[in-house]
Design an enzyme around this catalytic site. Structure first.
Site: not given
Ligand code: SAM
Length: 458
Positions: A244-246, A248, A250, A268, A324, A374
């Site tokens: 779950c990277a956006a 980005g 991390k 993501d 994450d 978080c």
């Molecule tokens: N790891 C990111 C960073 O450090 O920049 C922050 C991630 S944020 C906590 C959680 C992310 O999970 C959101 O961008 C959201 O769009 C994505 N998300 C939610 N459900 C998801 C899924 N089923 N598969 C992939 N991404 C998902």
């Protein structure tokens, strides 16, 4: 008595959180009075920003020392004219890629008669050093012109009608600035206007604006987020999945720790957000990052070959996995009011579990899985760890390095030894107390609320 208000929550959410923070296991270990005190301080801390800004230096392109000097030169331009402010940028005693800058405030700023109202997210960003971007403005005076000096208020409950001339609902003052766009430009054409709407000249909390400042060398990240990638411990040449990277933060840190050698697969499920990961990787000049718009819960399939380079992947494809997880975000700071219902807050644990199932399947035997959030709830943190240990007998909890946060919270049935293997960052330091602690030390304790668990698949 603290001068800060507590975060405003819906009564049912406040009750739910209180139940978790005053659970019987916790009361048995620290007593009701102390548990109550911790909980109230937490609610107060959440409403204002941490007392330092954490910058992750992109040591992939330059040394920490060089980045520190360049950053000092850039940021000095912002405080030229401030007579009594000295810019302090300190390195972190443990994290080799972190620079810390103090946040000055709350400062004494006189409110003006001309009022601009911004959305809560925009208000929160202003409290952490940003200018007001035009799309964040929801209300401004009828005849506001570019160049006018205005006071900026945050619509903490999101109730102001877009385009209003004024607003009588609940707001918080975040500082004064100069409008760079007039009302006609902001609301006249009916389409979204980009760029800075109000340049903050007297923010309530001063911390540097990073808008356009060394974009390829300095990345704003909360300190526990930096810790999470270090705990994952990626090495050059490995294959790592960031589920779950956006946007980005991390992902790029992981690629940096791998010296950009190997592969970081970043997923993501929201397409627009995947573009942010690509942009960040490009700015930071990281070639090992491969980005896909994909549902992390479906990242593994038994029906694909081992040579596949895009999701879904066969089971046990990755040396390390970072989950994450999407979460209720109740550890984010500052957050003056959360309008979330209990139903919304409670919707996360099932989603996190389905992602966790996929994370375990995607991981090679002997590989490392880091789960982080978080938020501060027990249900999304310690209870998820207890569930994971029950559900996946081949997972074991691992010690974390570095360890800058505290133990996990009792209440989920984990043993004291297991709680000591977890890392919970608990924002429970009052602003007054923080002021007496040197910057390099207080940055570890005055953070956002964050949780990290590290597992190995045996
Ligand atoms: N790891 C990111 C960073 O450090 O920049 C922050 C991630 S944020 C906590 C959680 C992310 O999970 C959101 O961008 C959201 O769009 C994505 N998300 C939610 N459900 C998801 C899924 N089923 N598969 C992939 N991404 C998902």
């Amino acid at each position: 008595m603290s001068v800060f208000p507590r975060i405003s929550l819906r009564p049912e959410v406040a009750q739910y959180l209180k139940g978790a923070f005053l659970n019987s296991e916790l009361l048995a270990s620290i007593g009701k009075e102390e548990a109550e005190h911790h909980f109230q301080t937490l609610l107060t801390c959440l409403s204002h920003p941490p007392s330092s800004t954490c910058v992750r230096a992109n040591v992939h392109l330059s040394s920490l020392g060089e980045i520190r000097v360049k950053l000092g030169e850039e940021l000095k331009k912002q405080i030229s004219g401030w007579e009594d402010e000295e810019l302090e940028i300190v390195t972190h005693p443990v994290l080799p890629d972190v620079l810390l800058i103090p946040v000055v405030g709350p400062r004494c700023v006189q409110k003006l008669s001309s009022e601009v109202v911004v959305g809560a997210q925009c208000g929160n960003a202003v409290l952490r050093g940003a200018n007001v971007f035009a799309p964040g403005i929801v209300a401004c005076p009828k005849f506001m012109k570019a160049g006018e000096v205005v006071s900026v208020f945050s619509d903490v409950e999101g109730k102001c009608t877009r385009g209003a001339f004024s607003f009588q609902g609940m707001t918080t003052f975040v500082g004064n600035g100069v409008a760079e766009k007039g009302r006609a430009e902001l609301f006249g054409a009916g389409e979204t206007v980009r760029g800075v709407g109000v340049r903050m000249t007297e923010p309530l909390y001063w911390s540097p604006s990073f808008d356009g400042v060394l974009p390829h060398l300095a990345f704003l990240q909360n300190l526990p987020s930096v810790v999470a990638s270090h705990v994952l411990g990626p090495r050059p040449g490995e294959r790592v999945l960031d589920m779950c990277a956006a946007p980005g933060g991390k992902t790029c840190h992981i690629a940096t720790l791998m010296e950009d050698q190997g592969e970081v697969v970043a997923l993501d499920k929201i397409r627009n957000k995947t573009q942010l990961i690509r942009e960040n990787a490009k700015i930071l000049k990281l070639l090992s990052v491969k980005v896909f718009c994909f549902n992390g819960a479906k990242v593994v399939s038994d029906d694909v070959g081992h040579d596949t380079r895009e999701p879904p992947f066969p089971p046990e494809s990755f040396d390390r996995v970072l989950l994450d997880a999407p979460c209720s975000g109740l550890g984010q700071r500052p957050n003056m009011a959360s309008t979330w219902t209990l139903k919304e807050v409670s919707s996360y644990p099932p989603l996190q579990r389905s992602l966790f199932h996929a994370a375990v399947r995607a991981l090679k035997r002997g590989g490392v899985l880091v789960y982080s959030t978080c938020t501060v709830t027990l249900a999304e943190n310690e209870e998820q760890v207890a569930w994971a240990l029950r559900t996946f007998p081949d997972l074991t909890l691992q010690p974390q390095e570095p360890r800058l946060g505290g133990d996990g919270l009792p209440g989920a049935g984990l043993s004291p030894e297991q709680l000591r293997l977890l890392q919970r960052f608990r924002p429970e330091l009052s602003w007054e107390a923080a002021a007496h602690i040197p910057l390099a030390r207080r940055a570890d304790v005055d953070t956002i609320g964050f949780f990290i668990a590290k597992f190995q698949k045996n």
